[in-house]
Scaffold this active site. Structure first.
Site: not given
Length: 343
Positions: A198-199, A202, A227, A258-259, A287
């Site tokens: 998911h990240d 970054k 990101h 996801h944000h 998360d």
């Protein structure tokens, strides 16, 4: 997406011609070889210094066994003994039907075996199976590599990645139970592979922002928010080069969205409610839970109870109400997993 490449190796001109016409019609890029030596010359290194580079990179080989000079068996053996990375998927297409020859070919490295004369629909089905194998092989390697890169680059630990993965599958199962549906196994499989990534965006965020021991400035936060876009862009570029986008669809959804928030106030696209893919809605809650209960350079860890209250407070605003209900049903299992997989 670049066309997948197939090498057709057969000493019969008519067979090569027929296969070439079919395969081009199905969208493949075709190379031809009339005998085993030509296959070796085309795809195998001839000098030690070339061991890291093949002359032609093909994804699949359709290989006859009875060819003049070097036959198909020897080609299989040389490929198995020479390739130091992912070898082409090899379908033997031969008039030889005896069981011993079939077993020998498979033992030497063939991935599939068909006999002549062949049925067109059968060849197409076997090539589709080969494509799935090819795609999943690349996908699994890619997921492992990016998961490890994210773990090493980010201030978040490998345990965070592992916990979010386990939370997501657990929550998805309960969500399906809550809405009265059988768990979608293919969805759970894709979610299992998507959640740890998911990240990944970054990886492209400056280290001084990732590890800043305090609140981010407004400008830094805007950079951090990118990101999601960076990660999705990485996935799009890789999937275009290697396979159809469908194999990375769920990962792309999770990475990009996801944000997002249920009320439409998230980022990067401001999606709301069911515009947000289910996979991203699930990972978002998982998360958040793990972020709240984990120590970071800029904050201390909060308790499980605090995290539960924060998530319940976000029901219908930050989070999908049904997913929050599912979480509430199994929040004790989140706590158990959190305690088992500590940093």
């Amino acid at each position: 997406m670049a066309n997948l490449k197939i090498l057709v190796a057969d000493d019969e001109d008519s067979v090569r011609y027929s296969l070439k016409r079919l395969l081009k019609k199905w969208g493949y890029e075709i190379y031809e070889a009339q005998d085993g030596q030509e296959v070796i010359n085309m795809i195998l290194p001839s000098e030690p210094v070339q061991l890291m580079e093949k002359k032609i990179h093909v994804n699949f080989i359709i290989l006859d066994l009875k060819m003049p000079g070097i036959d198909g068996f020897e080609v299989l053996e040389k490929i198995s003994n020479t390739f130091i990375e992912r070898k082409p998927y090899i379908i033997v297409l031969s008039g030889i039907e005896d069981k011993d020859s079939i077993v020998k070919a498979l033992e030497l490295g063939a991935d599939d075996y068909m006999t002549k004369p062949f049925e067109i629909h059968e060849l197409k089905a076997r090539l589709k199976a080969a494509e799935r194998h090819h795609a999943l092989e690349i996908k699994d390697s890619f997921i492992l590599m990016l998961s490890k890169m994210t773990e090493f680059k980010s201030f978040e630990t490998g345990k965070h990645i592992e916990r979010v993965q386990k939370f997501a599958v657990l929550l998805a199962k309960e969500y399906f139970h809550l809405i009265g549906k059988e768990p979608d196994i293919s969805f759970l499989y894709e979610l299992h592979h998507a959640a740890p990534l998911h990240d990944i965006g970054k990886l492209l965020i400056p280290e001084q922002i990732l590890s800043k021991p305090g609140p981010l400035s407004a400008n830094e936060f805007e950079i951090m928010k990118m990101h999601t876009v960076y990660g999705a862009r990485m996935l799009s570029e890789i999937s275009e080069e290697t396979m159809s986008f469908e194999y990375f669809k769920t990962i792309h959804e999770v990475v990009l969205h996801h944000h997002e928030r249920w009320d439409g106030k998230g980022y990067p696209e401001g999606l709301k409610e069911e515009q947000i893919p289910l996979s991203a809605r699930i990972v978002s809650l998982c998360d958040t839970y793990d972020a709240i209960t984990s120590k970071r350079v800029y904050k201390d860890a909060q308790s499980h109870e605090f995290a539960v209250n924060e998530i319940l407070a976000g029901k219908g605003t930050q989070f999908d109400p049904e997913i929050v209900e599912a979480f509430e049903n199994i929040q004790h299992l989140f706590k158990q997993l959190r305690e088992k997989f500590t940093d």
